[in-house]
Scaffold this motif. Structure first.
Motif, short mmCIF file in Angstrom:
data_model
loop_
_atom_site.label_atom_id
_atom_site.label_comp_id
_atom_site.label_asym_id
_atom_site.label_seq_id
_atom_site.Cartn_x
_atom_site.Cartn_y
_atom_site.Cartn_z
N SER A 32 21.56 -15.52 23.26
CA SER A 32 20.21 -16.12 23.27
C SER A 32 20.18 -17.58 22.87
N PRO A 35 21.30 -21.98 26.38
CA PRO A 35 20.43 -22.03 27.57
C PRO A 35 21.15 -21.65 28.85
N LYS A 38 20.44 -18.07 30.13
CA LYS A 38 19.05 -17.63 30.31
C LYS A 38 18.93 -16.50 31.35
N ARG A 42 17.70 -12.47 30.87
CA ARG A 42 16.73 -11.84 31.77
C ARG A 42 17.33 -10.55 32.36
N HIS A 68 12.77 -16.33 25.60
CA HIS A 68 13.27 -15.15 26.29
C HIS A 68 12.24 -14.02 26.26
#
Ligand SMILES: [Zn+2]
Length: 458
Positions: A32, A35, A38, A42, A68
């Motif tokens: 987390s 970046p 990301k 998801r 998130h």
């Protein structure tokens, strides 16, 4: 056959399937803080949403946040008036560095003998999958005795910045009678554990700026303050020689340990040799006058988590660094307020800083400590753990922080049941994190019993 026996049978017949699903989740590198991951975050969220849909969840929803997403799902009991159990979890993981210290790739999820090795295998994808395996096994054998709600976040390892506002604006959606949070662990594989106390956390960063750029130390050494020297001096003055924290007022709200509390803490057996082996340190160290378990469970601490300044490459370079930075965190005990402490620390550090440098202090995150030996559902959980392991239960005050428990209590009015099936040597947050699979399997059985134990009370 009773629903319990059928559920246990279903789990034992499908253990390999469950382990495969567990590996699938763990293979998604949902770090987390980075970046670059990301899309993986998801993907992990969507993996769980699909799993919950396959279990027949009536309501599955992914809520976007600034960072998130949060996943919510709900499965209704057949019976009217059944109690509602909210299961909390996080699907994000810590970074893997230092990567070269891993013996197998961190997201391979290799199963070797009794262990699965992977980042997140223990903290806490293993625990998330244990809960889902238990729910599936119960559903396969009969009706669900409780309404289930699921709340899964992807920001736990970065301090849950979106969770509180989500919970406070979705109180109706999250309303429940019992909260199960399996993000904790066991004292050893023979000691099923309920954690009834957690320390809070205050995380902040200090930056000391001096010259506008790194300077040649031969030309300028002796005429300007060196930010690295200044920061080292500040840090050195944050503790007293006896290991206690030197910030004035730091202990003002800390409650003294009662003899009963001392006794309860002492009932948990952890030998100093075990701690030496676990840590690899040459000697134990800490605040004078307290046992190691008192120090990790019931006393506050202050620790530097990271230091950065100047030239840190190979070889040598003669400079006066332009700035120095430190990341520092405090573990807090009940009654200590993270905001108030931050102000005390800020004032103290400011008073230690010479005018020859510029000081910046900022807070990353904070959460209060938590005490819950009376959380609803504790009898059902204690019975489930006892019947599974046939060993006495350990009730523990833990050194870590799970700020979400305090947040849930504040907004939903329900104290969390903290348990889990990780072990102290799982190396969570470190290279070669792993989960002991025989303990994981017993954990699933315990959670099956936990859910079915609500059948008798309603
Ligand atoms: Zn965790």
């Amino acid at each position: 056959m009773t629903q319990l026996n059928e559920s246990l049978k279903y789990f034992s017949e499908h253990t390999d399937d469950f382990l495969r699903q567990y590996q699938e989740l763990v293979r998604i590198p949902s770090v987390s803080t980075d970046p670059e991951h990301k899309a993986d975050i998801r993907a992990a969220c969507e993996f769980l949403a699909a799993k919950l849909r396959s279990l027949g969840a009536q309501h599955v929803e992914i809520f976007p946040t600034n960072i998130h997403p949060i996943l919510f799902a709900e499965i209704h009991a057949e019976k009217e008036g059944a109690p509602t159990v909210l299961i909390y979890g996080h699907y994000d993981v810590q970074p893997v560095n230092p990567i070269e210290e891993w013996h197998t790739p961190p997201f391979e999820a290799r199963i070797d003998g009794d262990y699965m090795t992977a980042r997140g295998a223990s903290d806490m994808k293993g625990q998330v999958m244990a809960s889902l395996a238990a729910v599936e096994s119960v559903l396969a054998a009969g009706p669900l005795p409780v309404n289930l709600k699921f709340l899964y976040e992807g920001e736990e390892e970065i301090g849950s910045p979106s969770l509180e506002s989500f919970i406070s604006t979705h109180k109706e959606l999250l309303a429940c009678d019992v909260i199960l949070n399996p993000d904790s662990g066991m004292l050893s594989k023979d000691q099923p554990t309920i954690v009834y106390g957690l320390r809070g956390l205050l995380y902040f960063e200090i930056r000391v700026d001096g010259p506008k750029a790194d300077l040649h130390s031969g030309i300028f050494g002796g005429v300007v303050a060196n930010p690295a020297n200044v920061l080292a001096d500040i840090i050195a003055r944050l503790h007293n020689p006896d290991g206690s924290v030197a910030v004035p007022g730091f202990y003002d709200r800390v409650l003294p340990l009662t003899p009963a509390e001392k006794q309860r803490i002492a009932s948990v057996q952890v030998e100093p040799e075990t701690l030496l082996k676990l840590t690899g340190s040459p000697e134990l160290y800490g605040e004078a006058g307290y046992t190691p378990l008192e120090r990790t469970g019931a006393r506050p601490t202050l620790d530097v988590n990271g230091l950065y300044s100047g030239f840190i490459g190979e070889g040598s370079k003669t400079i006066i660094p332009a700035y120095a930075k430190a990341k520092i965190s405090c573990r807090l005990v009940p009654e200590q307020n993270p905001d108030e402490l931050f102000e005390l620390i800020q004032a103290y550090i400011t008073s230690l800083t010479p005018s020859a440098v510029r000081l910046t202090i900022f807070k990353h995150s904070g959460g209060s400590a938590y005490l819950a030996d009376d959380a609803p559902g504790i009898e059902q959980l204690a019975k489930a753990l006892g019947d599974t392991w046939n060993k006495p239960l350990s009730y523990k005050r833990e050194g870590g922080s799970v700020p979400v428990t305090a947040t849930m209590l504040k907004h939903l009015g329900v104290k969390s049941l903290l348990t889990g099936f990780g072990l102290p040597d799982d190396r969570i947050h470190s290279p070669n994190e792993h989960q002991h699979l025989p303990t994981w399997k017993l954990g699933v059985q315990a959670l099956i019993r936990f859910l079915l134990n609500f059948d008798n009370v309603h």
